[in-house]
Each structure stands twice: as structure tokens, then as C-alpha cells.
Design a protein around this motif. Structure first.
Motif, PDB file in Angstrom:
ATOM      1  N   ALA A 161       0.832  -1.195   0.000  1.00  5.72           N
ATOM      2  CA  ALA A 161       0.000   0.000   0.000  1.00  5.72           C
ATOM      3  C   ALA A 161       0.868   1.247   0.000  1.00  5.72           C
ATOM      4  CB  ALA A 161      -0.925   0.003   1.214  1.00  5.72           C
ATOM      5  N   ASN A 162       0.439   2.234  -0.748  1.00  2.00           N
ATOM      6  CA  ASN A 162       1.145   3.511  -0.772  1.00  2.00           C
ATOM      7  C   ASN A 162       0.890   4.285   0.518  1.00  2.00           C
ATOM      8  OD1 ASN A 162       2.482   5.864  -2.050  1.00  2.00           O
ATOM      9  ND2 ASN A 162       0.430   6.732  -2.023  1.00  2.00           N
ATOM     10  N   GLN A 163      -0.345   4.199   1.016  1.00  2.00           N
ATOM     11  CA  GLN A 163      -0.714   4.878   2.253  1.00  2.00           C
ATOM     12  C   GLN A 163      -1.262   3.856   3.248  1.00  2.00           C
ATOM     13  OE1 GLN A 163      -3.197   8.450   1.840  1.00  2.00           O
ATOM     14  NE2 GLN A 163      -2.866   8.356  -0.371  1.00  2.00           N
ATOM     15  N   VAL A 164      -1.123   4.150   4.524  1.00  2.00           N
ATOM     16  CA  VAL A 164      -1.736   3.334   5.567  1.00  2.00           C
ATOM     17  C   VAL A 164      -2.977   4.075   6.041  1.00  2.00           C
ATOM     18  CG1 VAL A 164      -1.481   2.315   7.847  1.00  2.00           C
ATOM     19  CG2 VAL A 164       0.456   2.323   6.269  1.00  2.00           C
ATOM     20  N   PHE A 165      -4.132   3.469   5.846  1.00  2.00           N
ATOM     21  CA  PHE A 165      -5.386   4.092   6.231  1.00  2.00           C
ATOM     22  C   PHE A 165      -5.695   3.812   7.701  1.00  2.00           C
ATOM     23  CE2 PHE A 165      -7.487   3.775   1.745  1.00  2.00           C
ATOM     24  CZ  PHE A 165      -6.518   4.634   1.246  1.00  2.00           C
ATOM     25  N   HIS A 166      -6.480   4.696   8.303  1.00  2.00           N
ATOM     26  CA  HIS A 166      -6.999   4.449   9.649  1.00  2.00           C
ATOM     27  C   HIS A 166      -8.358   3.766   9.533  1.00  2.00           C
ATOM     28  CE1 HIS A 166      -3.836   6.589  11.747  1.00  2.00           C
ATOM     29  NE2 HIS A 166      -3.951   7.570  10.866  1.00  2.00           N
ATOM     30  N   GLY A 200      -9.632   5.315  -4.075  1.00  2.00           N
ATOM     31  CA  GLY A 200      -9.480   6.164  -5.250  1.00  2.00           C
ATOM     32  C   GLY A 200      -8.523   5.592  -6.280  1.00  2.00           C
ATOM     33  N   LEU A 201      -8.583   6.128  -7.488  1.00  2.00           N
ATOM     34  CA  LEU A 201      -7.788   5.600  -8.600  1.00  2.00           C
ATOM     35  C   LEU A 201      -6.291   5.786  -8.390  1.00  2.00           C
ATOM     36  CD1 LEU A 201      -7.580   4.332 -11.377  1.00  2.00           C
ATOM     37  CD2 LEU A 201      -8.016   6.589 -12.384  1.00  2.00           C
ATOM     38  N   GLU A 202      -5.874   6.958  -7.936  1.00  2.00           N
ATOM     39  CA  GLU A 202      -4.440   7.185  -7.763  1.00  2.00           C
ATOM     40  C   GLU A 202      -3.851   6.200  -6.754  1.00  2.00           C
ATOM     41  OE1 GLU A 202      -1.130  10.458  -6.272  1.00  2.00           O
ATOM     42  OE2 GLU A 202      -3.233  11.045  -6.336  1.00  2.00           O
ATOM     43  N   GLU A 203      -4.537   5.993  -5.641  1.00  3.55           N
ATOM     44  CA  GLU A 203      -4.016   5.069  -4.627  1.00  3.55           C
ATOM     45  C   GLU A 203      -3.951   3.649  -5.176  1.00  3.55           C
ATOM     46  OE1 GLU A 203      -2.455   3.621  -1.028  1.00  3.55           O
ATOM     47  OE2 GLU A 203      -2.510   5.617  -1.941  1.00  3.55           O
ATOM     48  N   LEU A 204      -4.954   3.234  -5.954  1.00  2.00           N
ATOM     49  CA  LEU A 204      -4.915   1.910  -6.570  1.00  2.00           C
ATOM     50  C   LEU A 204      -3.698   1.774  -7.471  1.00  2.00           C
ATOM     51  CD1 LEU A 204      -5.986  -0.853  -7.465  1.00  2.00           C
ATOM     52  CD2 LEU A 204      -7.473   0.357  -9.097  1.00  2.00           C
ATOM     53  N   LEU A 205      -3.447   2.775  -8.300  1.00  2.00           N
ATOM     54  CA  LEU A 205      -2.299   2.719  -9.209  1.00  2.00           C
ATOM     55  C   LEU A 205      -0.988   2.658  -8.437  1.00  2.00           C
ATOM     56  CD1 LEU A 205      -3.419   5.330 -11.896  1.00  2.00           C
ATOM     57  CD2 LEU A 205      -3.562   2.835 -12.042  1.00  2.00           C
ATOM     58  N   ARG A 206      -0.904   3.404  -7.350  1.00  4.42           N
ATOM     59  CA  ARG A 206       0.330   3.394  -6.551  1.00  4.42           C
ATOM     60  C   ARG A 206       0.525   2.051  -5.848  1.00  4.42           C
ATOM     61  NH1 ARG A 206       2.878   8.020  -6.787  1.00  4.42           N
ATOM     62  NH2 ARG A 206       1.739   9.933  -7.291  1.00  4.42           N
ATOM     63  N   ILE A 221      -2.909   7.025 -18.260  1.00  2.56           N
ATOM     64  CA  ILE A 221      -3.198   6.674 -16.863  1.00  2.56           C
ATOM     65  C   ILE A 221      -2.010   7.012 -15.957  1.00  2.56           C
ATOM     66  CG2 ILE A 221      -3.304   4.660 -15.347  1.00  2.56           C
ATOM     67  CD1 ILE A 221      -5.992   5.529 -16.103  1.00  2.56           C
ATOM     68  N   LYS A 222      -0.814   6.698 -16.389  1.00  2.00           N
ATOM     69  CA  LYS A 222       0.350   6.907 -15.523  1.00  2.00           C
ATOM     70  C   LYS A 222       0.650   8.386 -15.277  1.00  2.00           C
ATOM     71  CE  LYS A 222       2.758   2.513 -15.908  1.00  2.00           C
ATOM     72  NZ  LYS A 222       4.001   1.803 -16.277  1.00  2.00           N
ATOM     73  N   SER A 223       0.053   9.273 -16.081  1.00  3.61           N
ATOM     74  CA  SER A 223       0.248  10.698 -15.843  1.00  3.61           C
ATOM     75  C   SER A 223      -0.398  11.109 -14.527  1.00  3.61           C
ATOM     76  CB  SER A 223      -0.345  11.531 -16.988  1.00  3.61           C
ATOM     77  OG  SER A 223      -1.766  11.429 -17.008  1.00  3.61           O
ATOM     78  N   ILE A 224      -1.378  10.339 -14.079  1.00  2.00           N
ATOM     79  CA  ILE A 224      -2.019  10.609 -12.787  1.00  2.00           C
ATOM     80  C   ILE A 224      -0.989  10.492 -11.679  1.00  2.00           C
ATOM     81  CG2 ILE A 224      -3.749   9.794 -11.132  1.00  2.00           C
ATOM     82  CD1 ILE A 224      -5.375   8.804 -13.530  1.00  2.00           C
ATOM     83  N   LEU A 225      -0.099   9.519 -11.812  1.00  6.01           N
ATOM     84  CA  LEU A 225       0.927   9.314 -10.792  1.00  6.01           C
ATOM     85  C   LEU A 225       1.976  10.423 -10.839  1.00  6.01           C
ATOM     86  CD1 LEU A 225       1.465   5.476 -11.221  1.00  6.01           C
ATOM     87  CD2 LEU A 225       0.097   6.644  -9.490  1.00  6.01           C
ATOM     88  N   LYS A 275       1.613  13.433 -11.863  1.00 10.39           N
ATOM     89  CA  LYS A 275       1.041  14.716 -11.442  1.00 10.39           C
ATOM     90  C   LYS A 275       0.633  14.690  -9.979  1.00 10.39           C
ATOM     91  CE  LYS A 275      -0.829  15.795 -16.024  1.00 10.39           C
ATOM     92  NZ  LYS A 275      -2.069  15.943 -16.822  1.00 10.39           N
ATOM     93  N   GLY A 276       0.461  13.455  -9.454  1.00  9.99           N
ATOM     94  CA  GLY A 276       0.010  13.340  -8.070  1.00  9.99           C
ATOM     95  C   GLY A 276      -1.426  13.776  -7.902  1.00  9.99           C
ATOM     96  N   VAL A 277      -2.194  13.618  -8.985  1.00  8.15           N
ATOM     97  CA  VAL A 277      -3.601  14.058  -8.957  1.00  8.15           C
ATOM     98  C   VAL A 277      -4.487  12.848  -9.187  1.00  8.15           C
ATOM     99  CG1 VAL A 277      -5.364  15.443 -10.079  1.00  8.15           C
ATOM    100  CG2 VAL A 277      -3.048  16.355  -9.788  1.00  8.15           C
ATOM    101  N   ASP A 278      -5.486  12.689  -8.334  1.00 14.23           N
ATOM    102  CA  ASP A 278      -6.427  11.594  -8.495  1.00 14.23           C
ATOM    103  C   ASP A 278      -7.640  12.131  -9.240  1.00 14.23           C
ATOM    104  OD1 ASP A 278      -8.118   9.479  -8.369  1.00 14.23           O
ATOM    105  OD2 ASP A 278      -7.800   9.056  -6.233  1.00 14.23           O
ATOM    106  N   LEU A 279      -7.841  11.676 -10.460  1.00 12.15           N
ATOM    107  CA  LEU A 279      -8.963  12.149 -11.254  1.00 12.15           C
ATOM    108  C   LEU A 279     -10.295  11.641 -10.730  1.00 12.15           C
ATOM    109  CD1 LEU A 279      -7.570  11.773 -14.880  1.00 12.15           C
ATOM    110  CD2 LEU A 279      -7.622  13.803 -13.435  1.00 12.15           C
TER     111      LEU A 279
END
Length: 256
Positions: A88-93, A152-158, A244-248, A250-254
Motif C-alpha cells: 500500500a502507498n498509504q496506511v489508512f486508519h 481512489g484511482l491514484e491510490e490503486l495505481l500506486r 493513466i500513468k500521468s495521474i501518478l 502529477k500526483g492528482v487523483d482524477l
């Protein structure tokens, strides 16, 4: 403290397990009340408890063990499964718990436990620490199916960027269980971006394409304001961002 060592060994346990351990409902009730009062155990939710470490004074059970004990068929899924595997890119609470048993979302020790209704049954493993979790391939397919609601899409891709490899036959098994044309499209389209890294060959993507109709679909809601910027990827018959990889980058989740 006669039973404390056993409860610490269990880590997370139900009221019924304490009854089975002690022998009677009345004695179990007395022990639970006494141990909670003295800080030896803590109540997670109704009829579910965790032992407290005598050294750290923290719950012995981690979030994943607790999730597994919420119901007899409960298991960790979606983004929480990525977290369990370390991808996982982030650890959720928040922990996503798949189970057919309904429960009201609740929080314990700063973590929210959220129920997800499972769409398929296979692809659940039990670890040597008695934690139930979706295998990596099932985690990927579930997360592609639900990315708008979970992470979200960005987190899935990461997360996908961190996955070292996937088994195509397992992916196909879970896709077939879902049996949804749009999911074959989404999975093929997204995973194609990571094909070399994941070890997925042309055969896998050809199979996904064989399940696609001539109908066009959207990677996510066509009502989304940003969908007007989508382009049609004819090989998948899907409207999605051009790159799709441009989302990563740019760091923007569409998907917001």
C-alpha cells in the motif's frame, strides 16, 4: 489472572470463546468484567475482546486479527489487504472487512472497521497467524471493481506499482466469478500499464478482450466532471484518461 496467559495467546477472542475456556456463562461473565476492570483485557465491541500487553499496555491484537474475528467468515480485503502484504502507498486508519454478516461500522484504538459486502467467495487464505485475507490476485480484482469507493484511482495505481508479480490464471478465475464485462475492460486496461512488471503476457489480455462486447463503457462514472476529458481506448472500448500513468506523475487523483 488464572486465564490471562491463554487470553494473551489468543490475542483477540469472543465472549463465547471465554465461556468455552472457563466452562460456564456465569464464570465467564465474572472473569470478563474483572479483567476489563483491572485493565488485563479491553472490549473491542459487543462480545469481542483483546488482551492487553502487560509490558506495553497496548492491545495484543492488531487491526488485522481484530478484523478476522468480527464474524466467522470475516476477512481483510481491498486496500487493507494491500496494506497487509506491504504493497500500500498509504496506511489508512480504516480496515475493510468483507463478510456476509452485517455489522455496524465501529472504531477501536483509532481504527475504523468498515464492512464490505463480498461479490465472490474464492481467493481467501488463512495465514499461519490465523488471519484471513484475500490473496494478492483477488485483492487486485476487488480493488479495481471498487476503486471509486475504496481509496481512489491514484491510490490503486500506486499500490499496483508496488506489486512484484501476479498470476494470470488466478486473475482470470476471479474475473470469471465476477462475470462483468466492464470489469474485464477495466482490469485489462489498467493492468496493461503494468504488464511487464507484473509478469502478465499477451494471453491474459487477449482473454480479457475476448470477454468484451462492442459496447463502450467508462473507467468511472461518466457523470464525473472530469470524464469530459476522457478519450476512447478502442482496444478496450473504454473511455478513460489518455495517459493513466500521468495521474501518478502529477500526483492528482482524477477520481475526486
Amino acid at each position: 489472572m488464572k486465564y490471562l496467559d491463554k487470553l494473551i495467546e489468543l490475542g483477540c477472542f469472543s465472549r463465547q470463546e471465554v465461556v468455552d475456556l472457563i466452562g460456564t456463562e456465569k464464570a465467564a461473565h465474572s472473569i470478563l468484567n474483572d479483567y476489563v476492570k483491572n485493565g488485563y483485557i479491553d472490549r473491542i465491541r459487543r462480545d469481542l475482546y483483546t488482551a492487553i500487553s502487560l509490558e506495553t499496555k497496548q492491545p495484543v491484537a492488531n487491526r488485522f486479527l481484530i478484523a478476522t474475528h468480527i464474524a466467522e467468515d470475516a476477512y481483510i480485503s481491498h486496500h487493507s489487504a494491500f496494506e497487509y502484504y506491504g504493497y500500500a502507498n498509504q496506511v489508512f486508519h480504516e480496515v475493510y472487512v468483507s463478510t456476509t454478516s452485517r455489522f455496524t461500522d465501529f472504531s477501536f484504538d483509532g481504527i475504523t472497521f468498515t464492512r464490505v459486502s463480498p461479490k465472490i467467495d474464492s481467493g481467501v487464505i488463512t495465514t499461519n497467524t490465523e488471519i484471513r485475507v484475500t490473496d494478492l490476485e483477488r485483492t487486485v480484482i476487488d480493488s479495481i471493481y471498487s476503486f471509486q469507493k475504496i481509496g481512489g484511482l491514484e491510490e490503486l495505481l500506486r499500490c499496483l506499482l508496488l506489486v512484484p508479480a501476479l498470476q494470470a490464471d488466478k486473475l482470470i478465475t476471479y474475473l470469471d466469478e465476477y462475470g462483468q464485462v466492464n470489469l474485464y475492460q477495466k482490469s485489462g486496461f489498467l493492468l496493461k500499464e503494468f504488464a511487464e512488471q507484473l509478469g502478465l503476457t499477451k494471453l491474459f489480455f487477449d482473454y480479457c478482450r475476448s470477454k468484451i462486447s462492442k459496447s463502450k463503457s467508462y473507467l468511472y462514472s461518466e457523470k464525473d466532471a472530469l470524464s469530459k476529458h476522457f478519450v476512447l481506448h478502442k482496444d478496450w472500448m473504454i473511455f478513460a484518461p489518455e495517459n493513466i500513468k500521468s495521474i501518478l506523475s502529477k500526483g492528482v487523483d482524477l477520481n475526486v
